[in-house]
Motif scaffolding. Structure first.
Motif, PDB file in Angstrom:
ATOM      1  N   GLY A  54      30.788  41.339  38.966  1.00 52.13           N
ATOM      2  CA  GLY A  54      31.254  41.839  37.687  1.00 52.13           C
ATOM      3  C   GLY A  54      32.527  42.644  37.759  1.00 52.13           C
ATOM      4  O   GLY A  54      33.280  42.696  36.800  1.00 52.13           O
ATOM      5  N   VAL A  55      32.771  43.281  38.899  1.00 50.57           N
ATOM      6  CA  VAL A  55      33.903  44.184  39.027  1.00 50.57           C
ATOM      7  C   VAL A  55      34.540  43.977  40.394  1.00 50.57           C
ATOM      8  O   VAL A  55      33.846  43.768  41.391  1.00 50.57           O
ATOM      9  N   VAL A  56      35.862  44.044  40.432  1.00 49.62           N
ATOM     10  CA  VAL A  56      36.605  43.992  41.691  1.00 49.62           C
ATOM     11  C   VAL A  56      37.204  45.374  41.925  1.00 49.62           C
ATOM     12  O   VAL A  56      37.868  45.921  41.044  1.00 49.62           O
ATOM     13  N   TYR A  57      36.944  45.921  43.092  1.00 49.06           N
ATOM     14  CA  TYR A  57      37.529  47.209  43.482  1.00 49.06           C
ATOM     15  C   TYR A  57      38.649  46.943  44.469  1.00 49.06           C
ATOM     16  O   TYR A  57      38.415  46.386  45.539  1.00 49.06           O
ATOM     17  N   SER A  58      39.863  47.325  44.115  1.00 47.35           N
ATOM     18  CA  SER A  58      40.986  47.126  45.015  1.00 47.35           C
ATOM     19  C   SER A  58      42.175  47.955  44.568  1.00 47.35           C
ATOM     20  O   SER A  58      42.365  48.184  43.378  1.00 47.35           O
ATOM     21  N   ASN A  59      42.965  48.371  45.540  1.00 48.07           N
ATOM     22  CA  ASN A  59      44.253  48.992  45.278  1.00 48.07           C
ATOM     23  C   ASN A  59      45.387  48.096  45.746  1.00 48.07           C
ATOM     24  O   ASN A  59      46.554  48.440  45.621  1.00 48.07           O
ATOM     25  N   ASN A  60      45.039  46.951  46.306  1.00 48.80           N
ATOM     26  CA  ASN A  60      46.023  46.010  46.821  1.00 48.80           C
ATOM     27  C   ASN A  60      46.667  45.265  45.642  1.00 48.80           C
ATOM     28  O   ASN A  60      45.973  44.579  44.882  1.00 48.80           O
ATOM     29  N   PRO A  61      47.985  45.387  45.475  1.00 42.43           N
ATOM     30  CA  PRO A  61      48.640  44.777  44.309  1.00 42.43           C
ATOM     31  C   PRO A  61      48.416  43.265  44.176  1.00 42.43           C
ATOM     32  O   PRO A  61      48.232  42.766  43.069  1.00 42.43           O
ATOM     33  N   LEU A  62      48.409  42.543  45.281  1.00 44.99           N
ATOM     34  CA  LEU A  62      48.181  41.097  45.203  1.00 44.99           C
ATOM     35  C   LEU A  62      46.771  40.788  44.733  1.00 44.99           C
ATOM     36  O   LEU A  62      46.564  39.952  43.841  1.00 44.99           O
ATOM     37  N   ILE A  63      45.800  41.455  45.311  1.00 41.10           N
ATOM     38  CA  ILE A  63      44.406  41.235  44.915  1.00 41.10           C
ATOM     39  C   ILE A  63      44.213  41.584  43.450  1.00 41.10           C
ATOM     40  O   ILE A  63      43.584  40.840  42.693  1.00 41.10           O
ATOM     41  N   VAL A  64      44.770  42.715  43.033  1.00 42.84           N
ATOM     42  CA  VAL A  64      44.651  43.131  41.636  1.00 42.84           C
ATOM     43  C   VAL A  64      45.235  42.062  40.725  1.00 42.84           C
ATOM     44  O   VAL A  64      44.603  41.640  39.747  1.00 42.84           O
ATOM     45  N   GLU A 123      44.479  37.936  36.689  1.00 41.53           N
ATOM     46  CA  GLU A 123      44.827  36.629  36.116  1.00 41.53           C
ATOM     47  C   GLU A 123      43.584  35.787  35.848  1.00 41.53           C
ATOM     48  O   GLU A 123      43.588  34.933  34.963  1.00 41.53           O
ATOM     49  N   GLU A 124      42.525  36.039  36.586  1.00 45.41           N
ATOM     50  CA  GLU A 124      41.268  35.314  36.371  1.00 45.41           C
ATOM     51  C   GLU A 124      40.356  36.020  35.378  1.00 45.41           C
ATOM     52  O   GLU A 124      39.255  35.563  35.119  1.00 45.41           O
ATOM     53  N   GLY A 125      40.822  37.160  34.857  1.00 45.58           N
ATOM     54  CA  GLY A 125      40.062  37.870  33.840  1.00 45.58           C
ATOM     55  C   GLY A 125      39.013  38.825  34.377  1.00 45.58           C
ATOM     56  O   GLY A 125      38.164  39.294  33.615  1.00 45.58           O
ATOM     57  N   ALA A 126      39.044  39.113  35.668  1.00 48.49           N
ATOM     58  CA  ALA A 126      38.063  40.028  36.249  1.00 48.49           C
ATOM     59  C   ALA A 126      38.403  41.469  35.890  1.00 48.49           C
ATOM     60  O   ALA A 126      39.558  41.828  35.689  1.00 48.49           O
ATOM     61  N   GLU A 127      37.369  42.285  35.809  1.00 45.50           N
ATOM     62  CA  GLU A 127      37.571  43.711  35.615  1.00 45.50           C
ATOM     63  C   GLU A 127      37.980  44.314  36.958  1.00 45.50           C
ATOM     64  O   GLU A 127      37.318  44.089  37.972  1.00 45.50           O
ATOM     65  N   ILE A 128      39.058  45.064  36.954  1.00 41.00           N
ATOM     66  CA  ILE A 128      39.582  45.677  38.178  1.00 41.00           C
ATOM     67  C   ILE A 128      39.391  47.178  38.091  1.00 41.00           C
ATOM     68  O   ILE A 128      39.719  47.792  37.072  1.00 41.00           O
ATOM     69  N   ARG A 129      38.912  47.751  39.169  1.00 45.12           N
ATOM     70  CA  ARG A 129      38.837  49.210  39.265  1.00 45.12           C
ATOM     71  C   ARG A 129      39.534  49.631  40.545  1.00 45.12           C
ATOM     72  O   ARG A 129      39.279  49.068  41.606  1.00 45.12           O
TER      73      ARG A 129
END
Length: 79
Positions: free
Chosen positions: A4-14, A19-25
């Motif tokens: 449900g959520v992606v945790y990342s500070n990496n600009p590429l991953i974010v 772009e795929e519509g995932a929630e980023i934290r």
């Protein structure tokens, strides 16, 4: 598996997951000068002592998922 959520500070991953519509934290950086992911991975790959560079719960998770072995597999040649 689904998530449900992606945790990342990496600009590429974010960007890719946004772009795929995932929630980023993004997580706050904690003692960034001490807890350097690059240095930790280097030590893991070279068989160095990486454990003093991470909090104990992180050690536990790395051990549980065989993280050092997984990292070495990813770093190995594909030949």
């Amino acid at each position: 598996p689904p998530f449900g959520v992606v945790y990342s500070n990496n600009p590429l991953i974010v960007r890719l997951f946004e772009e795929e519509g995932a929630e980023i934290r993004r997580s706050p950086m904690y003692e960034r000068d001490r807890f350097s992911g690059s240095e930790i991975r280097r030590r893991m790959l070279e068989g160095g002592d990486w454990r003093p560079l991470v909090p104990e719960p992180v050690e536990d998770v790395v051990d549980e998922v065989e993280g050092v072995e997984r990292l070495r597999d990813l770093d190995s040649d594909d030949q």
